[in-house]
Design a protein around this motif. Structure first.
Motif: not given
Length: 410
Positions: A278, A312, A316, A372
């Motif tokens: 990540s 993200f 993420g 995603c």
């Protein structure tokens, strides 16, 4: 030092499961709707305060014990911090659900008080220890940014209750988000990783020289960006701040590569593998973002793009890192509490036996795949993709957390 960190981590787990359970009720499609409404703010604060920040506070109490080799300044202050902060975030969440401005203002004040108590407790511990290195420097900066973020949030809450500077609300909001996301989470995660990744990889003899530019670049990016948002510095100033932050994460990824180059443990576990991936993804994403902006300056004007960037970063990197580290922190805490006094005796499990590594890998893979798909759905404005990705993200997250919670039954 066991109960206080565990109290924060357990509460963070409850907030995490509640967030995903509520997300599943809409099959994740709430992410498709505009986020600037009471429901969106409720979900964001549930994720950021009652999950990520709650876990981060517990981790700080635990890691300060390891980094500084001394007890926290005051355990009683730690429990008072927990009670006040938790009460504040609950009041804040209720204020969003009920659109109740007095609850919003009161909850913000309580949460701010809890943050100040936390900063006081940890700050006093660091001042007494007088151990200054990239880990403690990053943590100190992160604490300052957390207090500033809480102050700005409280000012916004009070500004709703007693309108004084309504025209400046959006500026406060942008700075509040920027400082909280990059200053608090950015510096805390990178700083803690300077200590934890070498521990997990058993790395020795690596150079720590890249840690210093990461701290300098992140601070420069946070400060210039916050000032730009607050005083209307314009797109060029904000882009320059993004460029500095992106450079910080690229250097941070290079530092991680340096740590892994000197590792003596081939695999520290799937959770740490996903944490590292990540960080690399964030560095690539930041560089790509900057290149795209330079070539197509108007590419980031849409709401969808802002949502993709924010999700993200938060999901993420921040959440993926926290989830990965939990696969090590929770077994360590529980094993030390339950089996530490009997270490070396028959029938005492090893630390690695406390959690199934394959299940950790599958759970985080499901989280990454769902994220995603959801991000693609948001960008291409496909409600079906958002729903499918959001559902996979929440199902994977709950299953992964069940793996973490089962540690307490061993």
């Amino acid at each position: 030092m066991f109960r206080l960190p565990l109290l924060f981590i357990a509460t963070g787990i409850v907030g995490f499961v509640l967030y995903h359970a509520l997300s599943l009720l809409t099959l994740g499609t709430w992410m498709f709707e505009p986020i600037r409404n009471p429901d969106g703010w409720f979900r964001v604060h549930l994720l950021v305060l009652d999950w990520a920040t709650m876990i981060a506070m517990g981790a700080v109490y635990q890691l300060m014990d390891v980094v500084l080799q001394r007890r926290i300044y005051s355990m009683k202050l730690g429990y008072l911090h927990y009670a006040v902060f938790t009460a504040g975030t609950i009041a804040l969440l209720y204020g969003f659900v009920a659109s109740d401005v007095p609850f919003l203002a009161g909850g913000a004040l309580l949460a701010l008080t809890g943050v100040v108590l936390f900063a006081w407790n940890v700050g006093a511990t660091m001042l007494q220890a007088r151990v200054w290195n990239p880990v403690t420097a990053s943590t100190a900066c992160a604490l300052i940014y957390l207090v500033v973020t809480a102050v700005m949030g409280t000012v916004m809450g009070l500004n709703f209750a007693f309108p004084v500077w309504i025209e400046g609300h959006d500026r406060l909001l942008a700075s509040h988000i920027w400082i909280g996301m990059l200053g608090w989470f950015g510096l805390l995660i990178t700083g803690f990783s300077y200590k934890m990744l070498p521990m997990f990889y058993l790395s020795h003899g690596f150079s720590a020289r890249l840690q210093y530019p990461v701290i300098a670049l992140l601070n420069a990016g946070v400060l210039t960006g916050a000032v730009s948002f607050l005083f209307g510095g314009g797109g060029a100033a904000q882009a320059a701040s993004v460029a500095v932050v992106a450079a910080a994460f690229v250097v941070y990824a290079a530092h991680i590569a340096e740590v892994r180059k000197h590792k003596h443990k081939s695999s520290p576990g799937r959770g740490i593998w996903w944490t590292v991936q990540s960080a690399h993804a964030l560095a690539f994403f930041g560089a790509a973002l900057l290149a795209t902006w330079l070539l197509f300056p108007g590419a980031f004007e849409g709401r969808q793009t802002t949502m993709v960037i924010g999700m993200f970063y938060m999901w993420g990197w921040v959440s993926m890192t926290v989830l990965g580290y939990l696969s090590k922190i929770v077994p360590f805490l529980w094993w030390t509490h339950k089996y530490g006094p009997r270490a070396g005796q028959p029938n005492v499990p090893t630390m690695a036996m406390m959690i199934p590594d394959a299940a950790v890998g599958y759970g985080l893979a499901c989280v990454a795949a769902g994220l995603c798909i959801a991000l693609a759905g948001i960008y291409f404005e496909s409600k079906v993709w958002v729903g499918a990705g959001g559902t996979a993200l929440s199902v994977g997250s709950i299953l992964y957390m069940s793996v973490i919670v089962r540690v307490f039954s061993r």
